[in-house]
Scaffold this active site. Structure first.
Site, PDB file in Angstrom:
ATOM      1  N   GLU A  33       4.650 -10.925  13.897  1.00  0.00           N
ATOM      2  CA  GLU A  33       4.046 -11.487  15.101  1.00  0.00           C
ATOM      3  C   GLU A  33       4.513 -12.935  15.305  1.00  0.00           C
ATOM      4  OE1 GLU A  33      -0.090 -10.842  15.108  1.00  0.00           O
ATOM      5  OE2 GLU A  33      -0.357 -11.675  17.116  1.00  0.00           O
ATOM      6  N   ARG A  41       0.826  -1.217   0.000  1.00  0.00           N
ATOM      7  CA  ARG A  41       0.000   0.000   0.000  1.00  0.00           C
ATOM      8  C   ARG A  41       0.855   1.260   0.000  1.00  0.00           C
ATOM      9  NH1 ARG A  41      -2.942  -3.866   2.857  1.00  0.00           N
ATOM     10  NH2 ARG A  41      -1.907  -3.301   4.801  1.00  0.00           N
TER      11      ARG A  41
HETATM   12  P1  AMP Z   1       3.890  -2.796  11.982  1.00  0.00           P
HETATM   13  O1  AMP Z   1       5.170  -3.350  11.423  1.00  0.00           O
HETATM   14  O2  AMP Z   1       3.393  -3.535  13.183  1.00  0.00           O
HETATM   15  O3  AMP Z   1       3.999  -1.288  12.243  1.00  0.00           O
HETATM   16  O4  AMP Z   1       2.759  -3.021  10.887  1.00  0.00           O
HETATM   17  C1  AMP Z   1       2.643  -2.147   9.813  1.00  0.00           C
HETATM   18  C2  AMP Z   1       2.351  -2.845   8.513  1.00  0.00           C
HETATM   19  O5  AMP Z   1       1.337  -3.830   8.661  1.00  0.00           O
HETATM   20  C3  AMP Z   1       1.859  -1.857   7.486  1.00  0.00           C
HETATM   21  O6  AMP Z   1       2.436  -2.190   6.214  1.00  0.00           O
HETATM   22  C4  AMP Z   1       0.348  -2.025   7.494  1.00  0.00           C
HETATM   23  O7  AMP Z   1      -0.172  -1.949   6.186  1.00  0.00           O
HETATM   24  C5  AMP Z   1       0.098  -3.410   8.102  1.00  0.00           C
HETATM   25  N1  AMP Z   1      -0.877  -3.370   9.220  1.00  0.00           N
HETATM   26  C6  AMP Z   1      -0.624  -3.621  10.530  1.00  0.00           C
HETATM   27  N2  AMP Z   1      -1.729  -3.555  11.279  1.00  0.00           N
HETATM   28  C7  AMP Z   1      -2.731  -3.227  10.432  1.00  0.00           C
HETATM   29  C8  AMP Z   1      -4.143  -2.970  10.603  1.00  0.00           C
HETATM   30  N3  AMP Z   1      -4.740  -3.032  11.806  1.00  0.00           N
HETATM   31  N4  AMP Z   1      -4.871  -2.651   9.517  1.00  0.00           N
HETATM   32  C9  AMP Z   1      -4.284  -2.574   8.286  1.00  0.00           C
HETATM   33  N5  AMP Z   1      -2.979  -2.799   8.060  1.00  0.00           N
HETATM   34  C10 AMP Z   1      -2.197  -3.115   9.116  1.00  0.00           C
END
Ligand code: AMP
Length: 189
Positions: free
Chosen positions: A109, A72
């Site tokens: 995760e 995205r």
């Molecule tokens: P993080 O590495 O935990 O900051 O996760 C960010 C990435 O995961 C981004 O590329 C987001 O598009 C996706 N992502 C994580 N959580 C969500 C969510 N609740 N809704 C949509 N996309 C998410």
């Protein structure tokens, strides 16, 4: 539930974006509230405002490259690069880029994943803005920051439409000395 709705009078921008982002409960697995920006991208006014506002603080400054995180971040980053007359650099899942790459591992995760960038995508000292749709734990953006730093980029900021502040990603990037810009936030995860 949308964050910030119960605090103060909303700016038009926040209202526009919050109403254009769709929330899908239990996707991709139970307990996750997936913040779906495809509805925002499909709304011409919301899409334009998100692009304009994300990089508003750098209007008129010379930014060399916009680095977008798959997938995205490519859509937003491509539009932002055009808007700012900057180049676009894709940061991709491993194995997708055809030329020589630099690679970094990061935690998900469950387990590890790796992301890559072309070795010649950024010259040392170039001014770069990192873009993705959403920051949650900040693990993905932190890995992208590592790649960009390794290539000698001067990271001006990391920009996201959505912040999930309870998950601490913004704080993680700021602790690395990266300025973070987000447009709306949601409580919880
Ligand atoms: P993080 O590495 O935990 O900051 O996760 C960010 C990435 O995961 C981004 O590329 C987001 O598009 C996706 N992502 C994580 N959580 C969500 C969510 N609740 N809704 C949509 N996309 C998410």
């Amino acid at each position: 539930m949308a964050g910030n709705r119960d605090t103060t009078v909303k700016s038009t921008l926040e209202e526009t974006l919050l109403s254009a982002i769709r929330t899908i409960p239990d996707y991709p697995k139970p307990g996750i509230l997936f913040r779906d920006i495809t509805t925002m991208l499909g709304d011409a006014r919301a899409f334009r405002r998100a692009v304009d506002e994300l990089v508003h603080p750098w209007a008129g400054s010379k930014i060399d490259k916009i680095a977008g995180i798959e997938a995205r971040g490519f859509i937003l980053g491509g539009a932002i690069a055009h808007q700012m007359s900057a180049g676009f650099v894709p940061i991709r899942k491993k194995g997708k880029l055809p030329h020589e790459t630099v690679r970094v591992a990061y935690s998900l995760e469950y387990g590890l994943d790796e992301m890559e960038m072309h070795k010649d995508a950024i010259a040392p000292g170039q001014r770069v803005i990192l873009v993705d749709d959403l920051i949650a734990t900040g693990g993905t953006a932190e890995a992208a920051v590592k790649l960009l730093t390794q290539m000698g980029a001067q990271i001006e900021a990391a920009c996201f439409v959505i912040d999930l502040p309870d998950l601490g990603g913004r704080a993680k990037l700021e602790a690395l000395g990266v300025s973070v810009r987000t447009l709306v936030s949601f409580d919880g995860h």
